[in-house]
Design an enzyme around this catalytic site. Structure first.
Site, PDB file in Angstrom:
ATOM      1  CD  GLN A  71      -2.630  -1.320  -0.285  1.00 42.52           C
ATOM      2  OE1 GLN A  71      -3.276  -0.514  -0.610  1.00 42.52           O
ATOM      3  NE2 GLN A  71      -2.456  -2.350  -0.961  1.00 42.52           N
TER       4      GLN A  71
ATOM      5  CG  HIS B  16      -1.570   2.371  -3.948  1.00 41.76           C
ATOM      6  ND1 HIS B  16      -1.832   2.116  -5.268  1.00 41.76           N
ATOM      7  CD2 HIS B  16      -1.902   1.153  -3.315  1.00 41.76           C
ATOM      8  CE1 HIS B  16      -2.488   0.959  -5.425  1.00 41.76           C
ATOM      9  NE2 HIS B  16      -2.281   0.403  -4.265  1.00 41.76           N
TER      10      HIS B  16
ATOM     11  CD  GLU C  16      -8.486   1.468   0.749  1.00 42.19           C
ATOM     12  OE1 GLU C  16      -8.673   1.516  -0.216  1.00 42.19           O
ATOM     13  OE2 GLU C  16      -7.082   2.049   1.234  1.00 42.19           O
ATOM     14  CG  HIS C  17      -6.800  -2.400   1.944  1.00 49.86           C
ATOM     15  ND1 HIS C  17      -6.277  -1.251   1.348  1.00 49.86           N
ATOM     16  CD2 HIS C  17      -7.526  -3.039   1.072  1.00 49.86           C
ATOM     17  CE1 HIS C  17      -6.602  -1.002   0.284  1.00 49.86           C
ATOM     18  NE2 HIS C  17      -7.699  -2.019   0.018  1.00 49.86           N
TER      19      HIS C  17
ATOM     20  CG  HIS D 109     -50.069  16.187   4.628  1.00 48.53           C
ATOM     21  ND1 HIS D 109     -50.099  17.541   3.931  1.00 48.53           N
ATOM     22  CD2 HIS D 109     -49.293  15.587   4.117  1.00 48.53           C
ATOM     23  CE1 HIS D 109     -48.869  17.627   3.445  1.00 48.53           C
ATOM     24  NE2 HIS D 109     -48.234  16.319   3.501  1.00 48.53           N
TER      25      HIS D 109
END
Length: 441
Positions: free
Chosen positions: A265, A268, A333-334, A426
């Protein structure tokens, strides 16, 4: 090239641990005023001048020699040609990954349903796919054919009629793998435009680019800012932050494996985050040694170094129970549960985008071909959001049918509540449907 690591070491027993952790996790995708204004100007130009603005921006920002919009459109035959230009091994890998992603997402499909009450009233839900979805794909060398599969296949499984892909081709650089993935995933139309101008075109439509109902897919700060501005005109998937991985390990996994999982990761983005949590201090030392040993062997060593040194951490905890508490606090995230019995700890995980179970399940498998979607909530948003899925391309309509008796009975309840809110129309609308014998009771 010289690289070195000085990854942060935290201990959950320290009095200031919570403050240090908060500082480590803090990250905001905030575009500055200059970026924001530039994006607004681009959106305005695309809305006003349509295709002409797209051609102009593509020439200016991507260095593409295009004189008309037709130069920026790729037909289905061009996608099929890409399949012949990649290697047999690449095509087989794409097709296998696509099959697995499709099979997984088929299980997410929701169906319409109804039930009938005793008085004949029918209630239910109608599930309908979006008419058209837009897929943004980064272009050039930093291209991700896996993201094409992960975004387009759930849309197709959901029954979306048309998937429109936009992908920039800087200086005319076309990524054949991306086009091949689009072909395999069933993308219907491709426009070689990118940036905020592509997002604006998808949101509002131009003479050639059709207006879509939802825009999905990752992009740079200009793309993210544009998605923020067009939200409401169209749906969006999310505003994603940098990639994250949190590994919880009992100290028994090969430290080289863990170091490489963290790298997977960190490579990235310099802002990506890689964290290891373990109750075993000696193991943390061994992983630190593996990081130092393996880092010089990596092609993206400089990016990994900045990511690991800037936002990474090795965290020592009291025991596995506290490790899980830290994991839930981070809401990654992971999340890798690199432990002997991951199933035993799974019920205790409350917040994570994707959970990778056991020592052999690297996060990288999920990125490409395991089957579940790799578009995941980041920056702690796993506390309240979910991975991209078929459900993101379906919408639900409520179904209400009242029999004469049912309308009469519900009318009495609606009347009381409506008059309590001083909404007389209504109340009277409901009261008109009350049967005469009930009115007299």
């Amino acid at each position: 090239m010289t690289v070195s690591t000085a990854i942060a070491r935290l201990n959950a027993a320290d009095p200031d641990f919570a403050r240090h952790l908060d500082h480590l996790l803090s990250w905001e995708s905030v575009s500055d005023e200059a970026v924001n204004q530039r994006v607004l100007d681009i959106i305005k130009a695309v809305r006003e001048r349509g295709d002409a603005a797209l051609v102009e921006f593509t020439q200016r920002f991507d260095g593409v020699e295009a004189s008309r919009i037709d130069d920026l459109i790729l037909g289905r035959e061009r996608l099929e040609l890409a399949l012949t230009r990649i290697t047999d091994e690449q095509r087989a890998a794409l097709e296998k990954a696509a099959d697995r992603v499709r099979m997984y997402h088929e299980r997410q499909k929701q169906d319409s349903w109804q039930y009938t009450e005793a008085d004949g009233t029918v209630l239910g839900q109608k599930v309908t796919p979006l008419d058209r979805a837009g897929l943004y794909v980064p272009g050039g060398k930093a291209s991700y054919p896996s993201s094409v599969l992960m975004n387009a296949i759930p849309a197709k499984v959901a029954g979306v009629t048309e998937v429109v892909m936009v992908v920039p081709t800087p200086r005319g650089e076309v990524n054949e793998l991306v086009l091949a993935a689009a072909c395999i995933a069933g993308v219907d139309r491709v426009f070689t435009v990118g940036g905020a101008q592509a997002v604006a075109a998808l949101a509002y439509g131009t003479e050639s680019v059709p207006q879509v109902d939802k825009i999905v897919g990752p992009g740079n700060i200009y793309v993210a800012t544009a998605k923020r501005h067009v939200f409401g005109q169209v749906g969006i998937d999310m505003i994603a932050g940098p990639s994250e991985i949190l590994v919880v390990c009992d100290g028994q996994t090969d430290p080289d494996w863990i170091a490489m999982d963290l790298f997977s990761q960190a490579e990235h983005d310099e802002d990506a985050q890689a964290i290891l949590v373990s109750p075993d201090a000696d193991f943390l030392d061994r992983v630190a040694a593996s990081i130092s040993k393996l880092l010089p062997t990596m092609e993206r060593a400089e990016i990994i170094e900045k990511s690991v040194n800037g936002r990474g951490a090795l965290i020592q905890v009291r025991d596995m129970q506290q490790a899980i508490e830290v994991a839930n606090r981070i809401a990654p995230e992971h999340l890798e549960l690199s432990v002997a019995d991951p199933q035993a700890w799974l019920p205790h995980i409350r917040h994570a985008g994707a959970i990778f179970m056991g020592r052999h399940t690297s996060e990288a498998l999920g990125d490409y071909c395991a089957g579940p979607n790799h578009v995941l909530p980041t920056s702690g948003t796993a506390r309240f959001s979910s991975p991209l899925g078929v459900y993101d391309f379906q919408k639900r309509s409520s179904i209400i049918y009242c029999s004469e008796q049912g309308a009469s009975e519900l009318g009495r309840t609606a009347s009381v509540l409506a008059r309590g809110e001083s909404l007389t129309a209504h109340a009277r609308s409901a009261e008109y449907r009350i049967l005469s014998q009930e009115k007299g009771n």
